[in-house]
Each structure stands twice: as structure tokens, then as C-alpha cells.
Design an enzyme around this catalytic site. Structure first.
Site, short mmCIF file in Angstrom:
data_model
loop_
_atom_site.label_atom_id
_atom_site.label_comp_id
_atom_site.label_asym_id
_atom_site.label_seq_id
_atom_site.Cartn_x
_atom_site.Cartn_y
_atom_site.Cartn_z
N HIS A 251 0.83 -1.20 0.00
CA HIS A 251 0.00 0.00 0.00
C HIS A 251 0.87 1.26 0.00
O HIS A 251 0.91 2.00 0.99
CB HIS A 251 -0.90 0.01 1.24
CG HIS A 251 -1.88 -1.13 1.29
ND1 HIS A 251 -1.50 -2.41 1.61
CD2 HIS A 251 -3.22 -1.17 1.05
CE1 HIS A 251 -2.56 -3.20 1.59
NE2 HIS A 251 -3.62 -2.47 1.24
N SER B 73 -1.08 4.81 0.45
CA SER B 73 -1.50 5.08 1.83
C SER B 73 -0.32 5.47 2.70
O SER B 73 -0.48 6.19 3.69
CB SER B 73 -2.19 3.84 2.42
OG SER B 73 -3.34 3.50 1.69
N LEU C 103 -8.82 -2.90 10.83
CA LEU C 103 -8.90 -1.47 11.12
C LEU C 103 -9.84 -1.17 12.29
O LEU C 103 -10.81 -1.86 12.52
CB LEU C 103 -9.34 -0.72 9.87
CG LEU C 103 -8.31 -0.71 8.73
CD1 LEU C 103 -8.88 -0.04 7.49
CD2 LEU C 103 -7.03 -0.02 9.18
N ASP D 17 -8.34 7.81 7.95
CA ASP D 17 -9.69 8.35 8.09
C ASP D 17 -10.76 7.29 7.83
O ASP D 17 -11.84 7.33 8.42
CB ASP D 17 -9.90 9.57 7.20
CG ASP D 17 -9.47 9.37 5.76
OD1 ASP D 17 -8.79 8.37 5.46
OD2 ASP D 17 -9.81 10.22 4.91
N SER E 58 -21.97 -8.82 38.90
CA SER E 58 -22.44 -10.12 38.45
C SER E 58 -21.31 -11.11 38.23
O SER E 58 -21.40 -12.28 38.61
CB SER E 58 -23.24 -9.97 37.15
OG SER E 58 -24.46 -9.29 37.37
N GLU F 55 -17.33 -3.78 25.13
CA GLU F 55 -16.52 -4.99 25.20
C GLU F 55 -15.30 -4.94 24.29
O GLU F 55 -14.27 -5.55 24.60
CB GLU F 55 -17.37 -6.21 24.88
CG GLU F 55 -18.37 -6.58 25.96
CD GLU F 55 -19.66 -5.77 25.87
OE1 GLU F 55 -20.48 -5.85 26.80
OE2 GLU F 55 -19.85 -5.06 24.85
N PHE G 200 -21.35 -11.81 25.89
CA PHE G 200 -20.99 -10.49 25.38
C PHE G 200 -19.57 -10.44 24.83
O PHE G 200 -19.21 -9.50 24.12
CB PHE G 200 -21.19 -9.43 26.46
CG PHE G 200 -22.58 -9.40 27.03
CD1 PHE G 200 -23.67 -9.86 26.28
CD2 PHE G 200 -22.82 -8.94 28.31
CE1 PHE G 200 -24.95 -9.83 26.80
CE2 PHE G 200 -24.09 -8.91 28.84
CZ PHE G 200 -25.17 -9.37 28.08
N ASP H 91 -33.27 -15.47 32.55
CA ASP H 91 -32.89 -14.32 31.73
C ASP H 91 -33.06 -14.56 30.24
O ASP H 91 -33.18 -13.63 29.46
CB ASP H 91 -31.44 -13.90 32.02
CG ASP H 91 -31.34 -13.06 33.28
OD1 ASP H 91 -32.38 -12.61 33.78
OD2 ASP H 91 -30.21 -12.87 33.76
N ARG I 116 -23.35 -19.07 36.91
CA ARG I 116 -24.10 -18.15 37.75
C ARG I 116 -24.56 -18.79 39.06
O ARG I 116 -24.42 -18.21 40.14
CB ARG I 116 -25.32 -17.65 36.98
CG ARG I 116 -26.20 -16.68 37.76
CD ARG I 116 -27.41 -16.30 36.95
NE ARG I 116 -28.16 -15.21 37.55
CZ ARG I 116 -29.24 -14.68 37.00
NH1 ARG I 116 -29.69 -15.14 35.85
NH2 ARG I 116 -29.86 -13.69 37.60
#
Length: 615
Positions: A28, A31, A117, A147, A335, A356, A381, A413, A463
Site C-alpha cells: 500500500h 496510503s 482497522l 480516516d 455479576s 466490550e 458479550f 434471563d 451463575r
């Protein structure tokens, strides 16, 4: 260097970027050419670094977030005397340290792997956090972004976090060259559009002509003197700067220049300017690896303890014994029980809120500075941050990830909160370790062991409370397993981990009442897996039942099958897993509905043995 020399250095970096890409036949260069003046001024006047001592605690840190512009960074390394011209021209070749996108696995001066990226600034935030809150040194973190990558949401997670933490030791340099891979970027050369966004997150912003070396020099000086805020330097540049046939032209991203020799001539030909990068200030690293004996918490057999609770208590104890342990939370510390560490060691606890990607990126940045991070959130998550986990492995980062609330056993849940893919996700990461404890003492031991491992380490916690079945002095080597029940009359083996260990033990009791002896293996180390124990069980019992609170793809069943991939005969095998989409119900109802409770295990085991007899 004076203005003319800085301008000439920028041209040299362009020429060498063109030469490197031409020699490789890929890369590149355009760039790299847009940011050449930005890099020239940074390395010549502002960057403080000892290339002979990359671990020097006073070194500034540079992250090339636009990792595809690696020819520019390698050209700067050459100008600084870190590599020579011969090595520069090995760019992208087999065995070369100069990869298409830089990694710290190959070069000691690279802080983190980039190329996906939107990750450089988040990791840079982690590095800056280490400098400001832990190392308490005055090194600066410089991040060069493109950008195009500012369209990534992770950039703005990082921007908000840096503003919240007042990271005035962090400067992001945005190479606003207007062109992405397939055409113009969203905001083109509208520097104000980017400035408004950074300012909204509490950043100091500077807009500058990225090819005016004196203006760039002043901007860097202003960034270094700004207090209480991170700084974003928004530099208007031109892609392919300096070569008329490619400058600000679309369709040339990721390609060597059409006529490299002609372009080099237009840029003034090869040069051999050398820069003397400033020495870092004398600095002493303040944190220590060990500060005392580690006394992990202990529980008596028969107590009812959730493994997430054991994790929190063990983590706090580990932090007392080791001064290099840091903990990061995704706003669920109450939790996951990571808050136990926060109460004991608030100075080494980082609240990343519900972000996260930034959670994992901060862990990678802190690890690069020698800290040992544990980053905890719900197992479900962590899927949002998977690309950051993948790139952490590419970086060779050593981080500990902890996912709580795993599986249908969390209960009411519902599926949005249930980690049912995490074992597969983490097993797929190169060089990872995946651990799934079933009781409190086992959890504490594995939490302590994780601190001494390399690579990506993942611990899955549950849990609900479960009975303690191991004594506090039991050892749990990584890569091992525990045979909880065994006899010379075993007709099948039940392989489980975590919550299903207790279901498997109950199932074995039920089967014994029916005249069927069953071996029970606690496969707490899902990766690496205990091949020897599994092969022995297959040879001695002939039948295996795997049971997991996880989807069937990529979890414990697949880990067990991996033990038989060398041509050994595969035993008769039944794989019990969560095969339907769960809803809301109690934990016991969830396990039964998924077919992974004791009753279901016993039924599957009995049927397997009966079929084996018939055949």
C-alpha cells in the site's frame, strides 16, 4: 532538522515506501505516501525511543493503526537505523520480519498487531492507561490512524474512554487523505466533521495541513503540552502525495505504483538521510511481579458456592499476592464478581463500561506494558469483541478473559444472556487455553494458574451455586482432567465440565441403580484436552457420552473428538448439548428442556450401552 530537511525526509519515506512495495509486487504505497510528512516530523522531532532497548520503560509508544501503511513505518525504521536497506526490500517476502501488516511477533518495536482497522486507537488507550494510572511515567502514546477506519464503532468506544480518563499522554494522528479502498470516505476532507466528533468526547483537536511540516511540528508540540485531555491531530493529506499520476486518484489502493522508477524520479530519487530519534528519559518501572505469598481462598466439600463467586474471591487474593495483576470490567462486576478485586485493589481496577471491544483492547494495551490483565464480562458479550480477541492472538498478547453466566443454566434471563458459543469461539483462537471449572476450589486454582500461562486464556464461570466436590489442596494442571468415578466394571464414560459435571455424577448414580457402571470425567481443561484420559476411557469402556451446556458445534463434544484424530478408532459416542433455542425458565427446567440434565444423561447412557450389547 530544519524545514527543508524535514521535507526531504518525508520524500525519502515516500521513495522507500514505493521501493518496498515495488520489490514485493504488492502493498500500500499510496496510503504510506499520504502520511510520510506526519511520520517524518514525529520521528525526527518528537518521538522518544531507544531502538536498542524496546522494553525501556521511558520509551514513547507508537501504534500504526492503519497497519496497511507498513511500508511507511519500515521506511522510518530504516531512517532511524533500526533496519538497513537490504532488509527494507525483503518486505512481504517469505521469512522477512517486514510483514504486510506489522506484528510484535516479528519486530520488537511494534506494540500491537494491526491491519484489522479500528483497533489501533483502542489498544493505544490501554497503553496510555498503563502510563497514566499504573506506570506513572511520562511516556507518550502516539497512534497514527487512517480516516477510513473512523467509521468503526470501536474507534469511538476508545475516544469516549480516553476522554473519560483524561488521557493527556495520548495523541491520535488522523491521516485524512479522503480516499478509502473503493472510493471516497464518508466525510472526505471535512476536518471539522471529525473534530466535532472528537470534541464531543472531551478531546482537544488540532486541524492541520498534513504536508506542511512546520505546522505539523507545532501541532505535535501543542499536543504534548495539552493537559487534562487527549489530543486528536486531524491532518489533511493527499493519497499518493508527490506523484502526479497517482496523487489523490481513486483505484490505486493496495497496489504498487504503475511505474515505480518514474515515481521515484519524480520524488527526487533515492536518499539516505538518517535521523537521530530522541533518547527516552531515565525512568524506573514501579510495579513488581510478586509482592507476597498467594493464599487462595478455600472451601469445604459440600458447601454450595457459585464458580463466579469463587472467581471473584480468588482474583482478589491473587491481586494481594501479585502486584502486576490488573482487572478490567464491562460494567457487570457485581455479576461476574470481579468487584471483589475492586474493593481490595481499586488502583488496579479499570471500569470499561459496556464497551466490550474497548475492554479487550485495553487488556491488550496493558499486557504490552508488562501487566497481567483479567478482563471479565458475560460469556455471551465477549462475542462482540471476538475480532479483538483474534487480533490479540496475532499480537502474541497474554491476556486472561473470563466469561460468566454461561449456558442455559443461568435460567430465566433467556437466550440473549446465555453464553452458548463461547467455548467454540475461544477454542478456535490460535494458541488459546480454555478452562471450565465445576466447583469453587477448582475455580480458585485455575484462576491462579492462568496468571502464569502464555497467550489467550479463557475461564468460563457459572451463575448458580453448585456443591464443592474437591478439597482445597487438589491440583488441576492445565491440560488435565479428573476421573471422579471409575471401576473395572465401567461400561461407558460420561464426559462433562462445569455445571454438567454435577448432572453427570447424579446420572452415574441412577445408572448404577440400574446395574450399569459409568465412569465420570471432569474435563475442566477443554483446551488443551486430556487426550490420554479420554483414550484410556474409550479403550476400557467402549462408549462415551459428552454433555455440555453449550451448542454442539465446537464445544466439549468436538474437543473430545479431537483426542481421536490421529487414526485411533473413535469410540461409540453420544453428544448431548443445547440444540434448540431456549426461552425463559428456571435453571433446572432449562437443563431438562435442553436434554443435558441427569435424567437425560442417564437415558442416553442406558440406550448407548443397550445398543452396544445388541451389536
Amino acid at each position: 532538522m530544519n524545514t527543508g530537511e524535514l521535507t526531504d525526509l518525508g520524500q525519502q519515506l515516500r521513495v522507500d515506501s514505493v521501493r518496498a512495495a515495488a520489490a514485493a509486487g504488492s502493498g500500500h504505497p499510496t496510503s504510506s505516501m499520504s502520511a510520510a510528512d506526519l511520520m517524518a516530523v514525529l520521528f525526527a522531532h518528537h518521538f522518544r525511543y531507544d531502538f536498542d532497548r524496546p522494553a525501556h520503560p521511558g520509551n514513547d509508544r507508537f501504534v500504526l493503526s492503519k497497519g496497511h501503511a507498513s511500508p511507511l513505518m519500515y521506511a522510518a525504521y530504516k531512517a532511524a537505523g533500526a533496519i538497513d536497506d537490504e532488509e527494507l526490500l525483503t518486505f512481504r517476502k517469505l521469512g522477512s520480519r517486514l510483514e504486510g501488516h506489522p506484528t510484535p511477533q516479528r519486530l520488537p518495536w511494534v506494540e500491537t498487531a494491526t491491519g484489522s482497522l479500528g483497533q489501533g486507537l483502542p489498544v493505544g488507550v490501554g497503553i496510555a492507561l498503563a502510563g497514566k494510572r499504573l506506570d506513572r511515567t511520562d511516556y507518550r502514546t502516539w497512534v497514527l490512524c487512517g480516516d477510513s477506519e473512523l467509521a468503526e464503532g470501536s474507534v469511538w468506544e476508545a475516544a469516549e474512554h480516553a476522554g473519560h480518563e483524561h488521557l493527556d499522554n495520548l495523541t491520535v494522528i488522523v491521516d485524512v487523505n479522503r480516499l478509502g479502498q473503493r472510493g471516497p470516505t464518508r466525510h472526505g476532507h471535512d476536518l471539522d466533521a471529525y473534530a466535532r466528533r472528537f470534541q464531543a468526547f472531551g478531546w482537544h483537536t488540532i486541524e492541520v495541513d498534513g504536508h506542511d511540516v512546520d505546522a505539523v511540528d507545532r501541532a505535535y508540540g501543542e499536543a504534548a503540552s495539552t493537559k487534562g485531555q487527549p489530543t486528536a491531530i486531524l491532518a489533511r493529506t493527499l493519497k499518493g502525495k508527490g506523484v502526479g499520476g497517482v496523487q489523490d486518484r481513486e483505484g490505486l489502493h493496495g497496489k504498487p505504483l504503475p511505474d515505480a522508477d518514474e515515481a521515484i524520479a519524480e520524488l527526487g530519487g533515492p536518499r539516505d538521510l538518517r535521523i537521530r530519534v530522541q533518547e527516552p528519559p531515565a525512568t524506573r518501572m514501579l510495579h513488581s511481579v510478586h509482592t507476597g505469598d498467594i493464599e487462595l481462598p478455600r472451601w469445604d466439600r459440600g458447601e454450595e458456592v457459585a464458580t463466579r463467586n469463587a472467581f471473584g474471591e480468588a482474583l482478589a487474593a491473587l491481586g494481594t499476592g501479585r502486584g502486576d495483576i490488573v482487572v478490567l470490567d464491562g460494567e457487570v462486576g457485581d455479576s461476574t464478581r470481579a468487584e471483589a478485586f475492586a474493593k481490595e485493589h481499586p488502583d488496579r481496577y479499570f471500569e470499561c463500561f459496556i464497551a466490550e471491544q474497548q475492554l479487550v483492547a485495553s487488556a491488550v494495551g496493558l499486557a504490552s506494558r508488562g501487566w497481567v490483565p483479567y478482563a471479565a464480562t458475560f460469556a455471551a458479550f465477549l462475542t462482540r469483541a471476538y475480532d479483538f480477541i483474534r487480533m490479540a492472538s496475532v499480537s502474541g498478547a497474554s491476556i486472561n478473559l473470563v466469561g460468566s453466566h454461561a449456558g442455559v443454566a443461568i435460567g430465566q434471563d433467556g437466550p440473549s444472556q446465555m453464553g452458548l458459543e463461547d467455548l467454540a469461539m475461544m477454542r478456535a483462537v490460535h494458541g488459546s487455553t480454555v478452562l471450565y471449572p465445576c466447583d469453587a476450589n477448582q475455580t480458585a486454582r485455575l484462576v491462579g494458574a492462568m496468571a502464569g500461562l502464555e497467550g489467550i486464556r479463557y475461564l468460563r464461570t457459572s451463575r448458580g451455586a453448585s456443591p464443592v466436590i474437591y478439597g482445597p489442596d487438589e491440583e488441576f494442571p492445565v491440560g488435565g482432567s479428573k476421573v471422579l468415578r471409575s471401576s473395572g466394571e465401567d461400561r461407558l464414560t460420561l464426559v462433562a465440565a462445569g455445571v454438567t459435571v454435577h448432572e453427570a455424577l447424579a446420572a452415574a448414580d441412577a445408572l448404577e441403580e440400574q446395574g450399569i457402571r459409568a465412569r465420570v470425567i471432569d474435563l475442566y481443561s477443554v483446551k488443551p484436552v486430556d487426550r490420554a484420559a479420554l483414550r484410556r476411557a474409550a479403550e476400557e469402556t467402549g462408549c462415551l457420552v459428552t454433555v455440555e451446556d453449550h451448542h454442539p458445534e465446537g464445544g466439549i463434544g468436538d474437543a473430545v473428538l479431537d483426542a481421536f484424530t490421529d487414526g485411533r478408532p473413535v469410540p461409540r459416542l453420544v453428544r448431548l448439548a443445547v440444540r434448540t433455542m431456549p426461552g425463559s425458565a428456571s435453571p433446572d427446567e432449562q437443563l431438562h428442556a435442553a436434554g443435558i440434565d441427569a435424567e437425560s444423561i442417564a437415558a442416553a447412557g442406558r440406550l448407548l450401552v443397550e445398543e452396544a450389547v445388541v451389536r
